[in-house]
Enzyme design. Structure first.
Site, short mmCIF file in Angstrom:
data_model
loop_
_atom_site.label_atom_id
_atom_site.label_comp_id
_atom_site.label_asym_id
_atom_site.label_seq_id
_atom_site.Cartn_x
_atom_site.Cartn_y
_atom_site.Cartn_z
N GLY A 149 0.81 -1.22 0.00
CA GLY A 149 0.00 0.00 0.00
C GLY A 149 0.83 1.26 0.00
O GLY A 149 0.38 2.31 -0.46
N GLU A 152 1.55 1.85 -3.52
CA GLU A 152 0.30 2.29 -4.13
C GLU A 152 0.04 3.77 -3.85
O GLU A 152 -0.49 4.49 -4.71
CB GLU A 152 -0.86 1.44 -3.62
#
Length: 300
Positions: A149, A152
């Site tokens: 993440g 991301e």
């Protein structure tokens, strides 16, 4: 259906009111989400470079792993930037050198119910969509591990700068029995292409800064004497010297490329171009060119 629409409208009005109150605090104090010592995410304007603002991740002991609280404060910061007309470039960075974002907080995740996990993923998707959709250019300054993440987050920015000594950039989710779940399969593929995205996600390979640059995952690597934030700040200065409305229009036109055919894209480009011809900044640019001086843009 009417009740659902009413609730949705009410929630949107509440969010807008909250964002405006937060913006007022930001204008008055230069901070969002409390003091820099206690907040897990906050905004910090550059004192030396007006118009350049950092969105700072501040969970140093957890390598800025994304907790429920960090995500909530992160979203509040994005709402503020969305409404703030003085910000020209946003830099996403860590409060401490040697960190960026290690992904979701797996320690917190263990104690969360399925419903809480589902809501977290929905909120994270919305937050990264809001980051990607900001009207101003955004730069991720990756001065430490950007995993899962965390990467991301970086992919939702317009540009990525890695520190020269960073050794952990990647998406290791398949090792944990899952896949990237906050846009990684989509944004990484659009960035580097199908084959490279499959390579990185299937192997869960972790890249050092130089290899991430070679593969196109990051756009710049800092020099040995500087940090990713230093290089990102230099880049932000170059960008912020340009006309704000033109930057917004350029970002808008470029960002629509994946979803538009070529001719439709040209039409959208023209529609973005036309209004700029009648702005005060366009007139100032032409006047400054004639007078052989640097233009002073006001975003009007």
């Amino acid at each position: 259906m009417i009740l659902t629409a009413s609730r949705s409208l009410s929630l949107n009005l509440q969010r807008c009111t909250s964002a405006r109150l937060t913006l007022r605090r930001y204008i008055q104090t230069g901070r969002v989400s409390g003091s820099s010592g206690t907040a897990e995410a906050y905004l910090e304007p550059s004192a030396e470079h007006p118009g350049i603002v950092s969105l700072v991740l501040n969970r140093p002991k957890a390598k800025n792993a994304i907790s429920l609280r960090l995500l909530e404060e992160f979203k509040a910061c994005l709402d503020t930037i969305e409404l703030d007309k003085t910000t020209r470039v946003l830099i996403l960075r860590s409060s401490t050198l040697g960190s960026f974002c290690a992904g979701a907080d797996l320690v917190e995740r263990v104690s969360m119910s399925k419903a809480q996990v589902d809501q977290f993923l929905i909120d994270l998707r919305r937050a990264l969509g809001a980051l990607e959709g900001l009207p101003v250019p955004t730069i991720a300054a990756i001065d430490g591990p950007a995993l899962g993440g965390g990467l991301e987050l970086g992919l939702a920015c317009d540009l990525r700068v890695a520190g020269h000594a960073v050794t952990k950039i990647g998406m290791p989710e398949v090792r944990l029995g899952i896949i990237p779940g906050a846009g990684g399969t989509q944004r990484l593929t659009r960035l580097v292409g199908l084959a490279k995205a499959k390579d990185l996600i299937f192997t869960a390979r972790i890249l050092a800064a130089a290899e991430a640059h070679q593969m196109g995952v990051v756009d710049y690597v800092s020099d040995a004497e500087t940090t990713a934030y230093d290089r990102a700040l230099q880049l932000a200065q170059q960008i912020s010297a340009n006309a704000p409305l033109a930057l917004k229009a350029a970002k808008q036109a470029i960002s629509r490329v994946p979803e538009l055919g070529f001719e439709s894209g040209l039409d959208f480009e023209r529609a973005s171009y036309e209004p700029l011809l009648y702005t005060k900044d366009r007139i100032e640019a032409l006047k400054a060119f004639r007078e052989k001086r640097a233009p002073s843009f006001q975003g009007e």
